[in-house]
Design a protein around this motif. Structure first.
Motif, PDB file in Angstrom:
ATOM      1  N   LEU A 217      -2.178  11.328   3.678  1.00 29.98           N
ATOM      2  CA  LEU A 217      -3.493  10.742   3.920  1.00 29.98           C
ATOM      3  C   LEU A 217      -3.403   9.257   4.234  1.00 29.98           C
ATOM      4  CD1 LEU A 217      -5.725  12.518   1.261  1.00 29.98           C
ATOM      5  CD2 LEU A 217      -6.128  12.471   3.716  1.00 29.98           C
ATOM      6  N   LYS A 218      -2.479   8.558   3.582  1.00 28.25           N
ATOM      7  CA  LYS A 218      -2.321   7.134   3.842  1.00 28.25           C
ATOM      8  C   LYS A 218      -1.970   6.891   5.299  1.00 28.25           C
ATOM      9  CE  LYS A 218       0.396   3.089   2.465  1.00 28.25           C
ATOM     10  NZ  LYS A 218       1.439   2.570   1.551  1.00 28.25           N
ATOM     11  N   ARG A 219      -0.981   7.608   5.817  1.00 23.18           N
ATOM     12  CA  ARG A 219      -0.574   7.446   7.218  1.00 23.18           C
ATOM     13  C   ARG A 219      -1.674   7.935   8.161  1.00 23.18           C
ATOM     14  NH1 ARG A 219       3.905  10.128   5.238  1.00 23.18           N
ATOM     15  NH2 ARG A 219       3.726  11.833   6.762  1.00 23.18           N
ATOM     16  N   GLU A 222      -4.468   5.306   8.387  1.00 29.09           N
ATOM     17  CA  GLU A 222      -3.981   4.137   9.126  1.00 29.09           C
ATOM     18  C   GLU A 222      -3.999   4.401  10.620  1.00 29.09           C
ATOM     19  OE1 GLU A 222      -0.158   3.404   7.442  1.00 29.09           O
ATOM     20  OE2 GLU A 222      -0.944   2.166   5.789  1.00 29.09           O
ATOM     21  N   ALA A 223      -3.531   5.585  11.029  1.00 31.19           N
ATOM     22  CA  ALA A 223      -3.530   5.939  12.445  1.00 31.19           C
ATOM     23  C   ALA A 223      -4.952   6.141  12.962  1.00 31.19           C
ATOM     24  CB  ALA A 223      -2.707   7.214  12.670  1.00 31.19           C
ATOM     25  N   LEU A 224      -5.815   6.725  12.131  1.00 34.98           N
ATOM     26  CA  LEU A 224      -7.184   7.002  12.533  1.00 34.98           C
ATOM     27  C   LEU A 224      -7.964   5.715  12.794  1.00 34.98           C
ATOM     28  CD1 LEU A 224      -9.168   9.375  12.931  1.00 34.98           C
ATOM     29  CD2 LEU A 224      -9.817   9.112  10.536  1.00 34.98           C
ATOM     30  N   LEU A 225      -7.690   4.670  11.995  1.00 32.42           N
ATOM     31  CA  LEU A 225      -8.417   3.407  12.133  1.00 32.42           C
ATOM     32  C   LEU A 225      -7.728   2.413  13.051  1.00 32.42           C
ATOM     33  CD1 LEU A 225      -9.446   3.060   8.408  1.00 32.42           C
ATOM     34  CD2 LEU A 225     -10.898   3.691  10.325  1.00 32.42           C
ATOM     35  N   HIS A 226      -6.649   2.851  13.679  1.00 33.37           N
ATOM     36  CA  HIS A 226      -5.931   1.994  14.615  1.00 33.37           C
ATOM     37  C   HIS A 226      -6.752   1.802  15.886  1.00 33.37           C
ATOM     38  CE1 HIS A 226      -2.709   0.587  17.300  1.00 33.37           C
ATOM     39  NE2 HIS A 226      -2.080   0.222  16.192  1.00 33.37           N
ATOM     40  N   ASP A 227      -6.540   0.676  16.570  1.00 32.87           N
ATOM     41  CA  ASP A 227      -7.280   0.376  17.796  1.00 32.87           C
ATOM     42  C   ASP A 227      -7.052   1.416  18.891  1.00 32.87           C
ATOM     43  OD1 ASP A 227      -8.318  -1.875  16.638  1.00 32.87           O
ATOM     44  OD2 ASP A 227      -6.842  -3.250  17.522  1.00 32.87           O
ATOM     45  N   THR A 324       0.793  12.150  15.974  1.00 33.21           N
ATOM     46  CA  THR A 324       2.114  11.595  16.315  1.00 33.21           C
ATOM     47  C   THR A 324       2.223  10.164  15.792  1.00 33.21           C
ATOM     48  OG1 THR A 324       2.305  12.987  18.304  1.00 33.21           O
ATOM     49  CG2 THR A 324       3.684  11.001  18.201  1.00 33.21           C
ATOM     50  N   ARG A 325       1.152   9.370  15.983  1.00 32.75           N
ATOM     51  CA  ARG A 325       1.149   7.995  15.474  1.00 32.75           C
ATOM     52  C   ARG A 325       1.221   7.978  13.950  1.00 32.75           C
ATOM     53  NH1 ARG A 325      -3.169   7.382  18.949  1.00 32.75           N
ATOM     54  NH2 ARG A 325      -4.606   6.985  17.227  1.00 32.75           N
ATOM     55  N   ALA A 326       0.632   9.002  13.322  1.00 31.78           N
ATOM     56  CA  ALA A 326       0.642   9.076  11.858  1.00 31.78           C
ATOM     57  C   ALA A 326       1.937   9.675  11.318  1.00 31.78           C
ATOM     58  CB  ALA A 326      -0.541   9.906  11.379  1.00 31.78           C
ATOM     59  N   ASN A 327       2.815  10.089  12.222  1.00 27.23           N
ATOM     60  CA  ASN A 327       4.094  10.697  11.837  1.00 27.23           C
ATOM     61  C   ASN A 327       3.874  11.914  10.942  1.00 27.23           C
ATOM     62  OD1 ASN A 327       6.895  11.018  11.762  1.00 27.23           O
ATOM     63  ND2 ASN A 327       7.127   9.703   9.963  1.00 27.23           N
ATOM     64  N   MET A 381     -18.026  17.303  -3.473  1.00 29.65           N
ATOM     65  CA  MET A 381     -17.577  16.785  -2.180  1.00 29.65           C
ATOM     66  C   MET A 381     -17.384  15.277  -2.244  1.00 29.65           C
ATOM     67  SD  MET A 381     -20.008  19.067   0.343  1.00 29.65           S
ATOM     68  CE  MET A 381     -19.401  18.342   1.876  1.00 29.65           C
ATOM     69  N   ALA A 382     -18.310  14.601  -2.900  1.00 30.77           N
ATOM     70  CA  ALA A 382     -18.216  13.140  -3.015  1.00 30.77           C
ATOM     71  C   ALA A 382     -16.968  12.738  -3.792  1.00 30.77           C
ATOM     72  CB  ALA A 382     -19.462  12.585  -3.696  1.00 30.77           C
ATOM     73  N   VAL A 383     -16.673  13.455  -4.874  1.00 31.82           N
ATOM     74  CA  VAL A 383     -15.478  13.163  -5.662  1.00 31.82           C
ATOM     75  C   VAL A 383     -14.228  13.396  -4.829  1.00 31.82           C
ATOM     76  CG1 VAL A 383     -14.100  13.919  -7.637  1.00 31.82           C
ATOM     77  CG2 VAL A 383     -16.573  13.647  -7.876  1.00 31.82           C
ATOM     78  N   ALA A 384     -14.222  14.503  -4.050  1.00 27.86           N
ATOM     79  CA  ALA A 384     -13.067  14.810  -3.212  1.00 27.86           C
ATOM     80  C   ALA A 384     -12.862  13.743  -2.143  1.00 27.86           C
ATOM     81  CB  ALA A 384     -13.241  16.188  -2.563  1.00 27.86           C
ATOM     82  N   VAL A 385     -13.947  13.298  -1.528  1.00 27.65           N
ATOM     83  CA  VAL A 385     -13.851  12.253  -0.497  1.00 27.65           C
ATOM     84  C   VAL A 385     -13.322  10.960  -1.104  1.00 27.65           C
ATOM     85  CG1 VAL A 385     -15.195  10.765   1.030  1.00 27.65           C
ATOM     86  CG2 VAL A 385     -15.588  13.234   1.044  1.00 27.65           C
ATOM     87  N   LYS A 386     -13.850  10.581  -2.261  1.00 32.96           N
ATOM     88  CA  LYS A 386     -13.371   9.356  -2.915  1.00 32.96           C
ATOM     89  C   LYS A 386     -11.880   9.466  -3.226  1.00 32.96           C
ATOM     90  CE  LYS A 386     -17.505   7.470  -3.233  1.00 32.96           C
ATOM     91  NZ  LYS A 386     -17.912   6.362  -2.341  1.00 32.96           N
ATOM     92  N   ALA A 387     -11.447  10.622  -3.670  1.00 31.75           N
ATOM     93  CA  ALA A 387     -10.033  10.815  -4.001  1.00 31.75           C
ATOM     94  C   ALA A 387      -9.162  10.710  -2.762  1.00 31.75           C
ATOM     95  CB  ALA A 387      -9.839  12.177  -4.671  1.00 31.75           C
ATOM     96  N   MET A 388      -9.645  11.266  -1.634  1.00 27.76           N
ATOM     97  CA  MET A 388      -8.876  11.171  -0.388  1.00 27.76           C
ATOM     98  C   MET A 388      -8.800   9.724   0.082  1.00 27.76           C
ATOM     99  SD  MET A 388      -9.895  14.536   1.890  1.00 27.76           S
ATOM    100  CE  MET A 388     -11.638  14.672   1.526  1.00 27.76           C
ATOM    101  N   LEU A 389      -9.934   9.052   0.050  1.00 28.80           N
ATOM    102  CA  LEU A 389      -9.979   7.669   0.529  1.00 28.80           C
ATOM    103  C   LEU A 389      -9.164   6.736  -0.349  1.00 28.80           C
ATOM    104  CD1 LEU A 389     -13.760   7.408   1.473  1.00 28.80           C
ATOM    105  CD2 LEU A 389     -11.838   7.635   3.041  1.00 28.80           C
ATOM    106  N   ALA A 390      -9.046   7.072  -1.599  1.00 30.08           N
ATOM    107  CA  ALA A 390      -8.331   6.201  -2.536  1.00 30.08           C
ATOM    108  C   ALA A 390      -6.858   6.061  -2.197  1.00 30.08           C
ATOM    109  CB  ALA A 390      -8.480   6.731  -3.956  1.00 30.08           C
ATOM    110  N   ASN A 391      -6.337   6.980  -1.402  1.00 26.39           N
ATOM    111  CA  ASN A 391      -4.923   6.903  -1.038  1.00 26.39           C
ATOM    112  C   ASN A 391      -4.625   5.747  -0.098  1.00 26.39           C
ATOM    113  OD1 ASN A 391      -3.202   9.431  -1.979  1.00 26.39           O
ATOM    114  ND2 ASN A 391      -5.334  10.059  -1.684  1.00 26.39           N
ATOM    115  N   GLN A 392      -5.618   5.336   0.665  1.00 21.35           N
ATOM    116  CA  GLN A 392      -5.361   4.233   1.589  1.00 21.35           C
ATOM    117  C   GLN A 392      -6.638   3.486   1.927  1.00 21.35           C
ATOM    118  OE1 GLN A 392      -2.906   2.673   2.829  1.00 21.35           O
ATOM    119  NE2 GLN A 392      -3.848   1.500   4.478  1.00 21.35           N
ATOM    120  N   LEU A 393      -7.706   4.223   2.122  1.00 22.42           N
ATOM    121  CA  LEU A 393      -8.898   3.646   2.708  1.00 22.42           C
ATOM    122  C   LEU A 393     -10.054   3.702   1.720  1.00 22.42           C
ATOM    123  CD1 LEU A 393      -9.943   2.575   5.489  1.00 22.42           C
ATOM    124  CD2 LEU A 393     -10.691   4.901   5.935  1.00 22.42           C
ATOM    125  N   THR A 394     -10.617   2.603   1.352  1.00 25.86           N
ATOM    126  CA  THR A 394     -11.750   2.582   0.438  1.00 25.86           C
ATOM    127  C   THR A 394     -13.042   2.633   1.229  1.00 25.86           C
ATOM    128  OG1 THR A 394     -11.941   0.181   0.449  1.00 25.86           O
ATOM    129  CG2 THR A 394     -10.433   1.156  -1.164  1.00 25.86           C
TER     130      THR A 394
END
Length: 407
Positions: A217-219, A222-227, A324-327, A381-394
């Motif tokens: 999720l972290k990678r 990062e790739a999703l929010l890349h320019d 691919t960018r997220a490896n 769903m909200a708890v799951a989303v927060k848990a996913m985002l906590a890996n990299q993206l707040t």
């Protein structure tokens, strides 16, 4: 040359049209009833002719043109015709019946009109699958041509065909889906005959359980929010992840299905796979994306597109570039739906809650779903989303990115 001789390729090739005659006939001394017809233009065809004692006249059946039909094949067909004639079969009427018999293409078109289009939302996918894997090898075959052995050979051959895109061959899952479609067509359009697909065994398939793991999720974010990631793709992927909805529903999401006041997305029954209206809770992060998009478009679709459908189409190339960018390896768009359900489970949600989120419908769960309030589903769903985002993206980072995009 005598008109009676042992048929061989060398002798048949030397046979010429008879002068001043539209047709000439030559008889095989090895197989009773087998003859060769030669027209004035030089066309050569095998025929079977023998006395029909039951009807008191000669019976004739054309077996096929030479050399498309080999001598050995012609002899085999002649022996079959002789057996049928001995059993009292009217081989001339039988031959006409076979010529008038429907092809699979005709049967499939009838199935579409009578069964698929009126009752199936996914019928365009059936058409696509038929055109890709069934039409060319089987479409022109008459119904009586089909047998379990022939379908088994076709089913196996699919896995040797190259993919439409990329390297490698088609998967066993693809072959199984094509077999299932063919079997359905036979069952529903030709119930009066035994289904030749019934004894063809499907390939074993491993149940897919792929979803985004914490380190991935972290990678991924990062790739999703890349320019390099287009804004529409980013929003579409995040909505897919935050709702857990099916691809077809996400792609065709419309503004009249969204209630910002209630914080829900109402998928009408006609667009729902299980045939019932679905109410999908929208978590805060999903609502922020939708509110931003609502201000930027006049389209009836949340994700508009320039094609015939009017909405966004599955972004296969852009998705491939993203992962691919997220490896990342072996991640598909549909796995975003599984990721929501998996993270709900990981954060303590019950199977009933997960089933309600993903719109699963089973006899055992229907009664429970009917009584289930949306509040625990939304909370899960909200708890799951927060848990996913906590890996990299707040959530704060998402808001910051949105504010930058607006400026």
């Amino acid at each position: 040359m005598s008109n009676k001789f042992n048929f061989t390729d060398n002798k048949i090739r030397t046979v010429q049209p008879i002068a001043d005659q539209k047709r000439g006939y030559y008889y095989d001394t090895k197989t009773a009833g087998l003859r060769l017809q030669v027209t004035a233009s030089g066309t050569k065809s095998f025929q079977f002719q023998a006395w029909d004692a039951k009807r008191g006249r000669p019976a004739t059946r054309t077996l096929g043109k030479y050399p498309a039909i080999s001598i050995n094949k012609a002899r085999e067909l002649a022996l079959r015709a002789m057996t049928a004639l001995s059993d009292g079969v009217d081989i001339e009427n039988e031959a006409q019946r076979l010529r008038d018999e429907d092809t699979l293409d005709t049967v499939f078109e009838r199935w579409l009109d009578q069964f698929a289009i009126p009752h199936k939302k996914s019928w365009p996918e059936d058409v696509r699958r038929y055109d890709l894997y069934i039409k060319k090898p089987l479409g022109n075959k008459r119904v009586s041509w089909f047998s379990a052995a022939k379908i088994r050979a076709w089913h196996n051959k699919i896995t040797t065909m190259p993919k439409q895109r990329g390297e490698g061959t088609l998967t066993q899952s693809t072959a199984n889906r094509a077999l299932a479609l063919l079997s359905t067509v036979f069952n529903q359009s030709l119930p009066e005959i035994p289904n030749p697909c019934r004894s063809v065994k499907k390939f074993h398939e491993e149940s897919r359980d792929r979803f985004l793991q914490p380190d991935e999720l972290k990678r991924f974010f990062e790739a999703l929010l890349h320019d390099d990631t287009p804004e529409t793709l980013r929003d579409y992927v995040l909505i897919s992840l935050f709702t857990g909805a099916r691809r077809s529903n996400n792609l065709s999401m419309m503004w009249n299905e969204i209630s910002f006041e209630r914080g829900v997305w109402i998928i009408p029954a006609k667009k729902s796979k299980n045939g019932s209206t679905m109410v999908v809770p929208l978590v805060e992060e999903a609502l922020e994306i939708l509110q931003k998009r609502k201000q930027q478009t006049r389209s009836v679709f949340v994700f508009p597109g320039s094609g015939k459908t009017g909405h966004y189409l599955e972004p296969k190339r852009a998705w491939k570039s993203l992962i691919t960018r997220a490896n990342l390896q072996d991640i598909r768009l549909h796995d975003l739906r599984r990721t929501m359900g998996s993270w709900q489970t990981m954060t303590g949600a019950s199977s009933t809650i997960v089933g309600k989120t993903l719109g699963h419908k089973s006899p055992e769960a229907t009664a429970v779903y009917a009584r289930l309030n949306l509040d625990p589903v939304r909370t899960s769903m909200a708890v799951a989303v927060k848990a996913m985002l906590a890996n990299q993206l707040t959530s704060e980072k998402i808001k910051l990115i949105r504010e930058v995009e607006k400026s």
